[in-house]
Motif scaffolding. Sequence first.
Motif, PDB file in Angstrom:
ATOM      1  N   ASP A  70      96.027  18.195  63.912  1.00  0.00           N
ATOM      2  CA  ASP A  70      96.945  17.642  64.083  1.00  0.00           C
ATOM      3  C   ASP A  70      98.198  17.300  65.049  1.00  0.00           C
ATOM      4  O   ASP A  70      99.353  16.526  65.719  1.00  0.00           O
ATOM      5  CB  ASP A  70      98.166  18.711  64.065  1.00  0.00           C
ATOM      6  CG  ASP A  70      97.934  19.204  62.395  1.00  0.00           C
ATOM      7  OD1 ASP A  70      96.947  18.559  61.144  1.00  0.00           O
ATOM      8  OD2 ASP A  70      98.456  19.869  61.727  1.00  0.00           O
ATOM      9  N   GLN A  71      97.169  17.558  66.150  1.00  0.00           N
ATOM     10  CA  GLN A  71      97.550  17.443  67.771  1.00  0.00           C
ATOM     11  C   GLN A  71      97.272  15.609  68.279  1.00  0.00           C
ATOM     12  O   GLN A  71      97.314  15.450  69.340  1.00  0.00           O
ATOM     13  CB  GLN A  71      96.683  18.515  68.758  1.00  0.00           C
ATOM     14  CG  GLN A  71      96.609  19.634  68.973  1.00  0.00           C
ATOM     15  CD  GLN A  71      98.588  19.757  68.826  1.00  0.00           C
ATOM     16  OE1 GLN A  71      99.247  19.137  69.423  1.00  0.00           O
ATOM     17  NE2 GLN A  71      99.405  20.542  67.439  1.00  0.00           N
ATOM     18  N   ALA A  73      96.949  11.675  66.921  1.00  0.00           N
ATOM     19  CA  ALA A  73      97.103  10.349  66.713  1.00  0.00           C
ATOM     20  C   ALA A  73      96.795   9.449  66.635  1.00  0.00           C
ATOM     21  O   ALA A  73      96.381   9.409  67.872  1.00  0.00           O
ATOM     22  CB  ALA A  73      99.084  10.686  66.320  1.00  0.00           C
ATOM     23  N   SER A 427      99.198  13.734  70.357  1.00  0.00           N
ATOM     24  CA  SER A 427     100.959  13.473  70.103  1.00  0.00           C
ATOM     25  C   SER A 427     101.751  14.358  69.766  1.00  0.00           C
ATOM     26  O   SER A 427     101.481  15.257  70.726  1.00  0.00           O
ATOM     27  CB  SER A 427     100.720  13.839  67.373  1.00  0.00           C
ATOM     28  OG  SER A 427     101.837  14.320  67.330  1.00  0.00           O
ATOM     29  N   ARG A 428     103.182  13.819  69.743  1.00  0.00           N
ATOM     30  CA  ARG A 428     103.629  14.139  70.565  1.00  0.00           C
ATOM     31  C   ARG A 428     105.327  14.804  69.758  1.00  0.00           C
ATOM     32  O   ARG A 428     105.665  14.638  70.017  1.00  0.00           O
ATOM     33  CB  ARG A 428     104.892  13.106  71.406  1.00  0.00           C
ATOM     34  CG  ARG A 428     103.722  12.125  72.325  1.00  0.00           C
ATOM     35  CD  ARG A 428     104.773  11.950  73.465  1.00  0.00           C
ATOM     36  NE  ARG A 428     103.822  10.641  73.939  1.00  0.00           N
ATOM     37  CZ  ARG A 428     103.854   9.116  74.337  1.00  0.00           C
ATOM     38  NH1 ARG A 428     104.508   8.496  73.626  1.00  0.00           N
ATOM     39  NH2 ARG A 428     102.743   9.035  75.617  1.00  0.00           N
ATOM     40  N   SER A 429     104.674  14.764  68.411  1.00  0.00           N
ATOM     41  CA  SER A 429     105.338  15.768  67.215  1.00  0.00           C
ATOM     42  C   SER A 429     104.945  15.986  66.490  1.00  0.00           C
ATOM     43  O   SER A 429     103.415  16.184  66.727  1.00  0.00           O
ATOM     44  CB  SER A 429     105.651  14.442  66.471  1.00  0.00           C
ATOM     45  OG  SER A 429     104.518  13.769  65.702  1.00  0.00           O
TER      46      SER A 429
END
Length: 429
Positions: A70-71, A73, A427-429
């Motif tokens: 998940d980290q 993208a 990822s930033r989210s």
Amino acid sequence: MTTTPARGAGIDRLNAIYRAGVLGRRPAVPADFGELERRAKKVSSAKAWAYVAGGAGEGRTVRRNRAAFDQWAIVPAMASAPGDRDLSVELLGARHASPLLLAPVGAAALMKDDSDLHIARAAAATASTYVMSNQGCSPMEECAAEMGDASRWFQLYWSKDEGLVDSLIQRAEAIGAGALVVTLDTTVLGWRPQDLNLGSLPFSRGIGIAQYTSDPRFQEIVRERLASPSEKPSVEVTLGAVRTLLDMSRNHPGDFWDNVRSPQPRASVETFLDIYSNPGLSWDHLATLRERTSLPVVLKGILRPDDARRALELGVDAIVVSNHGGRQIDSSIASLDALLDVRAEIGPEPTVLLDSGIRTGADVFTALALGADAVLLGRPYVYGLALAGQRGVEDVIRNVVAELDLTMALSGTRDVGSIGRGHVVESRS
């Protein structure tokens, strides 16, 4: 060995499912992992689910494996998609149809009878390399017979008995294994509360020891044990003990009723539990492999950069970055996080596979972009097995490969070799 490149696998899979939908038919195996897991749990026993789905301790490593993906993208490139994509990869001197291999999963008969034979046939049907489990429920020779010339590797747990180690290696060579995958991280079983809370270990019922009961050296050890005049431990007679004895007899080779009357099944289980894995496994043991086999050697369970460097200095052909699916140590580093450090240490040339946490085709793409040459898929295909046997395993494989192909198409990559670090960002989210 079948090595047909998976060209257009994504479009073909979409068309097959949507055309069946026109006729009112829905897939027996869900296309998303969440629903796949939910349905598999419904059809599994409590003991089966605890063993297959459970993790070590509080489950932090299992969750961490997923959080690591998940980290990252994926950053797709537009207007650059090739018409056809080539998903094939070169591994250890052989061409594989895709970078997706089937991880070794022990005691899979908890989920479906004749589990390894279903998996072997599914692997052959999808041109996917099957890493046969040392803790399998069918002898490797029977699995190989189901696969024809399809690609297979063999996993080795290093036994306390060196003669048994040699015997298993020789059998792997005889069935045409393409590599010997030595698992390093299970010299002892980890702390697995879901199994412990049920008092359940499949091997104690004779499930997952078929590579041993079919092995001539192991059979010799059992005979020696039975002939020993040493005092045999007494067993409390309970209903549970009777059921365990019946399970042992059912899972042991030969006639069930003959097995019930024989001390062989119980002696085989006790012998297995005593010697199946060597808690003193060392680099000195591993250094003997080059003298013991001509097969390519793969070390599975590497998480530290210094261990990766040492493995390569030992002359192994590949490593698998893996934390055993989160089943051995609670709060271990995620395999994907370890991959970054390992690749930085050893450079781009050595062959590195990633195991633990792979659920989707997008996960495969991310792992390849971060430095893996190929990946091992575990729990998802076992869930497919639980739902629909061989067909279920095939469906899971085809779904993951199809999503990988579509992700490549939508990201502008022509082949596996063109997937690189530039295709993913933190990822930033």
